[in-house]
Design a protein around this motif. Structure first.
Motif, PDB file in Angstrom:
ATOM      1  N   ILE A 298      60.380  64.788  36.339  1.00 34.42           N
ATOM      2  CA  ILE A 298      58.974  65.381  36.456  1.00 34.42           C
ATOM      3  C   ILE A 298      58.150  64.357  35.733  1.00 34.42           C
ATOM      4  O   ILE A 298      58.541  64.094  34.447  1.00 34.42           O
ATOM      5  CB  ILE A 298      58.961  66.780  36.098  1.00 34.42           C
ATOM      6  CG1 ILE A 298      57.671  67.226  36.553  1.00 34.42           C
ATOM      7  CG2 ILE A 298      59.224  67.043  34.666  1.00 34.42           C
ATOM      8  CD1 ILE A 298      57.277  68.719  36.467  1.00 34.42           C
ATOM      9  N   PRO A 299      56.979  63.953  36.281  1.00 39.08           N
ATOM     10  CA  PRO A 299      56.133  63.179  35.632  1.00 39.08           C
ATOM     11  C   PRO A 299      55.377  64.052  34.625  1.00 39.08           C
ATOM     12  O   PRO A 299      55.606  65.167  34.426  1.00 39.08           O
ATOM     13  CB  PRO A 299      55.057  62.622  36.717  1.00 39.08           C
ATOM     14  CG  PRO A 299      55.283  63.509  37.827  1.00 39.08           C
ATOM     15  CD  PRO A 299      56.629  64.197  37.831  1.00 39.08           C
ATOM     16  N   GLN A 300      54.724  63.349  33.603  1.00 37.05           N
ATOM     17  CA  GLN A 300      53.921  64.261  32.745  1.00 37.05           C
ATOM     18  C   GLN A 300      52.396  63.907  32.873  1.00 37.05           C
ATOM     19  O   GLN A 300      51.425  64.477  32.104  1.00 37.05           O
ATOM     20  CB  GLN A 300      54.390  63.598  31.213  1.00 37.05           C
ATOM     21  CG  GLN A 300      55.658  63.768  30.970  1.00 37.05           C
ATOM     22  CD  GLN A 300      56.117  63.325  29.426  1.00 37.05           C
ATOM     23  OE1 GLN A 300      55.438  63.435  28.615  1.00 37.05           O
ATOM     24  NE2 GLN A 300      57.484  62.989  29.244  1.00 37.05           N
ATOM     25  N   SER A 301      51.903  63.192  33.817  1.00 38.75           N
ATOM     26  CA  SER A 301      50.692  63.068  34.065  1.00 38.75           C
ATOM     27  C   SER A 301      50.458  62.304  35.489  1.00 38.75           C
ATOM     28  O   SER A 301      51.562  61.944  35.882  1.00 38.75           O
ATOM     29  CB  SER A 301      49.799  62.221  33.026  1.00 38.75           C
ATOM     30  OG  SER A 301      50.232  60.962  33.057  1.00 38.75           O
ATOM     31  N   GLY A 302      49.051  62.471  36.157  1.00 46.95           N
ATOM     32  CA  GLY A 302      48.932  61.885  37.098  1.00 46.95           C
ATOM     33  C   GLY A 302      49.235  62.598  38.396  1.00 46.95           C
ATOM     34  O   GLY A 302      49.530  62.027  39.424  1.00 46.95           O
ATOM     35  N   PHE A 303      49.471  63.811  38.392  1.00 45.35           N
ATOM     36  CA  PHE A 303      49.956  64.611  39.353  1.00 45.35           C
ATOM     37  C   PHE A 303      49.209  65.919  39.425  1.00 45.35           C
ATOM     38  O   PHE A 303      48.701  66.275  38.358  1.00 45.35           O
ATOM     39  CB  PHE A 303      51.624  64.884  39.340  1.00 45.35           C
ATOM     40  CG  PHE A 303      51.935  65.726  38.456  1.00 45.35           C
ATOM     41  CD1 PHE A 303      52.123  67.192  38.402  1.00 45.35           C
ATOM     42  CD2 PHE A 303      52.081  65.345  37.137  1.00 45.35           C
ATOM     43  CE1 PHE A 303      52.668  67.848  37.619  1.00 45.35           C
ATOM     44  CE2 PHE A 303      52.538  66.111  35.920  1.00 45.35           C
ATOM     45  CZ  PHE A 303      52.878  67.325  36.306  1.00 45.35           C
ATOM     46  N   GLY A 304      48.948  66.525  40.497  1.00 45.48           N
ATOM     47  CA  GLY A 304      48.483  67.747  40.259  1.00 45.48           C
ATOM     48  C   GLY A 304      46.845  67.941  40.109  1.00 45.48           C
ATOM     49  O   GLY A 304      45.959  67.130  40.344  1.00 45.48           O
ATOM     50  N   TYR A 305      46.752  68.816  39.162  1.00 41.93           N
ATOM     51  CA  TYR A 305      45.332  69.147  38.643  1.00 41.93           C
ATOM     52  C   TYR A 305      45.204  67.913  37.504  1.00 41.93           C
ATOM     53  O   TYR A 305      46.085  67.758  36.562  1.00 41.93           O
ATOM     54  CB  TYR A 305      45.081  70.326  37.991  1.00 41.93           C
ATOM     55  CG  TYR A 305      44.775  71.484  38.980  1.00 41.93           C
ATOM     56  CD1 TYR A 305      43.451  71.878  39.286  1.00 41.93           C
ATOM     57  CD2 TYR A 305      45.653  71.906  39.661  1.00 41.93           C
ATOM     58  CE1 TYR A 305      43.081  72.682  40.085  1.00 41.93           C
ATOM     59  CE2 TYR A 305      45.401  72.940  40.636  1.00 41.93           C
ATOM     60  CZ  TYR A 305      44.238  73.543  40.841  1.00 41.93           C
ATOM     61  OH  TYR A 305      44.009  74.290  41.679  1.00 41.93           O
ATOM     62  N   THR A 306      44.371  66.880  37.551  1.00 44.36           N
ATOM     63  CA  THR A 306      44.022  65.915  36.980  1.00 44.36           C
ATOM     64  C   THR A 306      42.918  65.870  35.807  1.00 44.36           C
ATOM     65  O   THR A 306      42.664  64.985  35.118  1.00 44.36           O
ATOM     66  CB  THR A 306      44.089  64.693  37.827  1.00 44.36           C
ATOM     67  OG1 THR A 306      42.787  64.693  38.602  1.00 44.36           O
ATOM     68  CG2 THR A 306      45.345  64.458  38.554  1.00 44.36           C
ATOM     69  N   SER A 307      42.287  67.061  35.805  1.00 41.42           N
ATOM     70  CA  SER A 307      41.312  67.347  34.760  1.00 41.42           C
ATOM     71  C   SER A 307      41.142  68.697  34.412  1.00 41.42           C
ATOM     72  O   SER A 307      41.536  69.598  35.148  1.00 41.42           O
ATOM     73  CB  SER A 307      40.017  66.750  35.030  1.00 41.42           C
ATOM     74  OG  SER A 307      39.304  67.699  35.874  1.00 41.42           O
ATOM     75  N   VAL A 308      40.712  69.190  33.063  1.00 41.72           N
ATOM     76  CA  VAL A 308      40.486  70.577  32.827  1.00 41.72           C
ATOM     77  C   VAL A 308      39.459  71.195  33.794  1.00 41.72           C
ATOM     78  O   VAL A 308      39.369  72.195  34.186  1.00 41.72           O
ATOM     79  CB  VAL A 308      40.232  70.687  31.199  1.00 41.72           C
ATOM     80  CG1 VAL A 308      39.642  72.162  30.913  1.00 41.72           C
ATOM     81  CG2 VAL A 308      41.515  70.368  30.470  1.00 41.72           C
ATOM     82  N   ASP A 309      38.504  70.388  33.959  1.00 34.56           N
ATOM     83  CA  ASP A 309      37.368  70.830  34.850  1.00 34.56           C
ATOM     84  C   ASP A 309      37.776  71.256  36.122  1.00 34.56           C
ATOM     85  O   ASP A 309      37.451  72.354  36.499  1.00 34.56           O
ATOM     86  CB  ASP A 309      36.310  69.643  35.050  1.00 34.56           C
ATOM     87  CG  ASP A 309      35.439  69.447  33.807  1.00 34.56           C
ATOM     88  OD1 ASP A 309      35.435  70.193  32.745  1.00 34.56           O
ATOM     89  OD2 ASP A 309      34.727  68.335  33.701  1.00 34.56           O
ATOM     90  N   GLN A 310      38.891  70.648  36.808  1.00 35.42           N
ATOM     91  CA  GLN A 310      39.311  70.913  38.075  1.00 35.42           C
ATOM     92  C   GLN A 310      39.836  72.249  37.909  1.00 35.42           C
ATOM     93  O   GLN A 310      39.670  73.441  38.811  1.00 35.42           O
ATOM     94  CB  GLN A 310      40.217  70.367  38.554  1.00 35.42           C
ATOM     95  CG  GLN A 310      39.767  68.791  39.221  1.00 35.42           C
ATOM     96  CD  GLN A 310      41.020  67.969  39.669  1.00 35.42           C
ATOM     97  OE1 GLN A 310      42.139  67.999  39.166  1.00 35.42           O
ATOM     98  NE2 GLN A 310      40.793  67.293  40.814  1.00 35.42           N
ATOM     99  N   THR A 311      40.646  72.824  36.814  1.00 34.74           N
ATOM    100  CA  THR A 311      41.310  74.012  36.432  1.00 34.74           C
ATOM    101  C   THR A 311      40.372  75.141  36.340  1.00 34.74           C
ATOM    102  O   THR A 311      40.696  76.309  36.625  1.00 34.74           O
ATOM    103  CB  THR A 311      42.085  74.013  35.492  1.00 34.74           C
ATOM    104  OG1 THR A 311      41.287  73.919  34.268  1.00 34.74           O
ATOM    105  CG2 THR A 311      43.268  72.691  35.491  1.00 34.74           C
ATOM    106  N   LEU A 312      38.753  74.899  35.954  1.00 33.85           N
ATOM    107  CA  LEU A 312      37.824  75.886  35.677  1.00 33.85           C
ATOM    108  C   LEU A 312      37.184  76.131  36.804  1.00 33.85           C
ATOM    109  O   LEU A 312      36.304  77.184  36.911  1.00 33.85           O
ATOM    110  CB  LEU A 312      37.041  75.169  34.558  1.00 33.85           C
ATOM    111  CG  LEU A 312      37.586  75.063  33.455  1.00 33.85           C
ATOM    112  CD1 LEU A 312      36.533  74.523  32.327  1.00 33.85           C
ATOM    113  CD2 LEU A 312      38.546  76.048  32.789  1.00 33.85           C
ATOM    114  N   ILE A 313      37.292  75.557  38.138  1.00 33.39           N
ATOM    115  CA  ILE A 313      36.529  75.850  39.295  1.00 33.39           C
ATOM    116  C   ILE A 313      36.957  76.950  40.012  1.00 33.39           C
ATOM    117  O   ILE A 313      38.064  77.287  40.033  1.00 33.39           O
ATOM    118  CB  ILE A 313      36.663  74.581  40.316  1.00 33.39           C
ATOM    119  CG1 ILE A 313      36.222  73.341  39.577  1.00 33.39           C
ATOM    120  CG2 ILE A 313      35.819  75.084  41.547  1.00 33.39           C
ATOM    121  CD1 ILE A 313      36.475  72.089  40.642  1.00 33.39           C
TER     122      ILE A 313
END
Length: 335
Positions: free
Chosen positions: A246-261
């Motif tokens: 499993i990667p550790q970055s560059g997948f799914g949500y790519t910023s905290v701001d996206q998770t707060l929408i």
């Protein structure tokens, strides 16, 4: 017309279609009789009506019935479908209004006008919905395991450094646990497959390291269930069975701001210090909505001054003045 003179009367023969009409007149009395044409034959291949049928096997199509016409020697078909409708199709497909008993009658005919009828009664029963399977998580017990890079960690399988620093390894509650250090932007993140429009129960054993809220800004444990689709155009979640893949970055949500929408959040839970030193289990239920994938994002918050201002500037959050530990994550379908 052919006329034959007889001693006592007269027979007139007039050819009409497949029969002849013979008029016999005797002493003022008239008799009419239909006789077969000399060259006519019986219908040696009369039609025979028969059909089979099959209904859908899934909850969403149990009322869709496919009829298979197996009649012989027929040219025309009339179906009474038992729901107030008719059809002249050879093999009709019918969507019935729901559960119930229906009698279907098929009338067939041939070119000579001969007919045959076959009926059958069947009952449609909506099947039980299949059980929703439990989601499959990678390393749900936070066992110290290898990851794609770096040393073994209880955070293996739960890292997305685009939305926080990785949680750290610790021990407690009789096993390995994961901790969110005080004043650090620690997190765990994992995407997993779900069934749309299903309910899921989440259970997380947790402990606040201090038995009282300490400092000016005590820590809280924040849990977000994020929609797994639509937040990045063209992104398709991938699921892993090996923590080293499993990667550790560059997948799914790519910023905290996206998770707060707001539209990206299916559920948000915040756990505060219960003011004791025992592990407790926090439980809540979320619905997957239209998603067939979701992401679980857990972090410590409190916004105390971070140990590293650069980390706070990058992520915009950190836990407060207390360390938080979580022992595992269990997610089960509510059937």
């Amino acid at each position: 017309m052919k006329t034959i003179n007889l001693k006592k009367g007269m027979i007139s023969k007039i050819g009409i279609g497949a029969f002849a009409v013979i008029t016999m007149v005797f002493a003022g009395c008239e008799f009419i009789e239909d006789l077969p044409e000399a060259n006519s034959i019986d219908d040696e291949t009369p039609p025979s009506a028969f059909f089979t049928f099959s209904a859908g096997v899934e909850v969403e199509n149990f009322n869709e019935v496919q009829f298979a016409n197996q009649s012989d020697n027929a040219t025309d078909f009339l179906w009474d479908l038992g729901d107030g409708t008719t059809s002249t199709d050879i093999d009709p497909v019918v969507i019935y209004p729901g559960e119930g008993e229906f009698t279907v009658t098929l009338t067939v005919s041939d070119a000579l006008g001969q007919t045959d009828v076959y009926s059958e009664t069947f009952e449609l029963i909506e099947p039980d919905a299949p059980a929703v399977p439990d989601p499959v998580l990678l390393n749900p017990e936070f066992v110290r395991s290898p990851k794609s890079s770096g040393s073994d960690c209880t955070c293996s399988g739960w890292i997305n450094t685009d939305v926080g620093e990785q949680g750290e390894s610790s021990s407690g509650n009789g096993s390995d646990v994961l901790k969110f250090d005080d004043r650090e932007p620690d997190h765990v993140y994992q995407e997993f497959a779900v069934t749309p429009n299903a309910d899921y129960r989440v259970e997380i054993p947790y402990l606040f390291q201090s038995d009282i809220a300490t400092g000016n800004l005590p820590s809280s444990l924040e849990i977000r269930v994020l929609a797994g689709e639509g937040y990045v155009d063209g992104y398709t979640p991938a699921y892993f069975t090996d923590t080293t893949e499993i990667p550790q970055s560059g997948f799914g949500y790519t910023s905290v701001d996206q998770t707060l929408i707001a539209d990206n959040n299916l559920d948000i839970q915040v756990v505060t210090n219960p003011a004791d030193s025992e592990y407790r289990t926090f439980t809540f239920i979320f619905n997957s909505g239209s998603n067939d994938s979701v992401a679980l994002y857990i972090r410590g918050i409190g916004n105390a001054g971070p140990e590293d201002p650069a980390d706070f500037a990058r992520y915009g959050f950190s836990s407060g003045d207390e360390e938080i530990r979580i022992d595992s994550v269990t997610i089960t379908a509510v059937n």
